[in-house]
Design a protein around this motif. Sequence first.
Motif, mmCIF file in Angstrom:
data_model
loop_
_atom_site.group_PDB
_atom_site.id
_atom_site.type_symbol
_atom_site.label_atom_id
_atom_site.label_comp_id
_atom_site.label_asym_id
_atom_site.label_seq_id
_atom_site.Cartn_x
_atom_site.Cartn_y
_atom_site.Cartn_z
ATOM 1 N N ALA A 115 -9.483 -5.271 3.881
ATOM 2 C CA ALA A 115 -9.668 -3.887 3.440
ATOM 3 C C ALA A 115 -8.409 -3.349 2.777
ATOM 4 O O ALA A 115 -8.478 -2.681 1.736
ATOM 5 N N ALA A 116 -7.247 -3.643 3.356
ATOM 6 C CA ALA A 116 -5.983 -3.173 2.764
ATOM 7 C C ALA A 116 -5.805 -3.750 1.366
ATOM 8 O O ALA A 116 -5.466 -3.024 0.424
ATOM 9 N N VAL A 125 -11.229 7.886 0.394
ATOM 10 C CA VAL A 125 -11.388 6.881 1.457
ATOM 11 C C VAL A 125 -10.546 7.267 2.672
ATOM 12 O O VAL A 125 -11.029 7.239 3.812
ATOM 13 N N VAL A 126 -9.297 7.642 2.453
ATOM 14 C CA VAL A 126 -8.398 8.008 3.551
ATOM 15 C C VAL A 126 -8.951 9.214 4.309
ATOM 16 O O VAL A 126 -8.931 9.243 5.547
ATOM 17 N N ILE A 148 -6.995 3.124 8.473
ATOM 18 C CA ILE A 148 -8.342 2.563 8.557
ATOM 19 C C ILE A 148 -8.859 2.795 9.965
ATOM 20 O O ILE A 148 -8.100 2.799 10.934
ATOM 21 N N PHE A 180 -1.225 3.080 5.380
ATOM 22 C CA PHE A 180 -2.600 2.606 5.221
ATOM 23 C C PHE A 180 -3.358 3.021 6.472
ATOM 24 O O PHE A 180 -2.987 2.658 7.581
ATOM 25 N N TYR A 188 0.836 -1.195 0.000
ATOM 26 C CA TYR A 188 0.000 0.000 0.000
ATOM 27 C C TYR A 188 0.881 1.258 0.000
ATOM 28 O O TYR A 188 0.670 2.181 -0.787
ATOM 29 N N ARG A 210 -8.267 -2.064 -0.998
ATOM 30 C CA ARG A 210 -7.970 -0.658 -1.269
ATOM 31 C C ARG A 210 -6.718 -0.461 -2.104
ATOM 32 O O ARG A 210 -6.584 0.567 -2.773
ATOM 33 N N ASN A 267 -7.560 0.528 -5.521
ATOM 34 C CA ASN A 267 -8.142 1.839 -5.805
ATOM 35 C C ASN A 267 -7.194 2.708 -6.625
ATOM 36 O O ASN A 267 -5.970 2.571 -6.526
ATOM 37 N N GLU A 306 -11.684 7.972 6.512
ATOM 38 C CA GLU A 306 -11.177 7.190 7.649
ATOM 39 C C GLU A 306 -10.560 8.112 8.700
ATOM 40 O O GLU A 306 -10.773 7.928 9.899
ATOM 41 N N THR A 318 -9.742 7.903 -5.703
ATOM 42 C CA THR A 318 -10.654 7.119 -4.874
ATOM 43 C C THR A 318 -10.055 6.890 -3.501
ATOM 44 O O THR A 318 -10.721 7.057 -2.475
ATOM 45 N N GLU A 319 -8.773 6.524 -3.483
ATOM 46 C CA GLU A 319 -8.137 6.227 -2.200
ATOM 47 C C GLU A 319 -8.005 7.478 -1.333
ATOM 48 O O GLU A 319 -8.183 7.418 -0.124
#
Length: 169
Positions: free
Chosen positions: A133-134, A148-149, A120, A118, A110, A137, A140, A152, A144-145
Amino acid sequence: MDGIETFNSLPAGELEADLLAVCAAPAWGRTVAALRPYPSKEALLTAAGTAARGLSWPEVVQGLSAHPRIGERAQGDSKEAAWSRREQSAAAGSADEETRAALIAANHAYEDKFGHVFLIFASGKSQEEILAAARARIGNDEATERAVVTGELGKIALLRLERLIDALD
């Protein structure tokens, strides 16, 4: 005085330090502090969530700088380190060696792809769930990531802010 009243009355310097422990993105803390006084805990959490979603990517990266890799123990005596250890504690004991090794490998893959840890919201998740999940992701794209980050980081900040308010009660 209840927690929200205490929060509203904290001296600026003390509040700034507490908010940096909650989320290491100074822009987030400045926004949350600037909107005082809050009529309720719910109003504070709503404003804090909005502030987290409004962070620029460089500000999110600042927030990430205070988070250890999943599965690594946060060092130090700070509130933030203690919260991180607590958030990861349930997951840390839930995996076998194979899963822990796979999580380390996923963390590195990642970081190689995205250039940051990473992140989460680990509370309530097993290491197996975090690993899944890792791995998902990693697929992604960058945009997108980043979204998400940012989400989170916001979830973690809200949990920690709730803990801060509860501790002020």
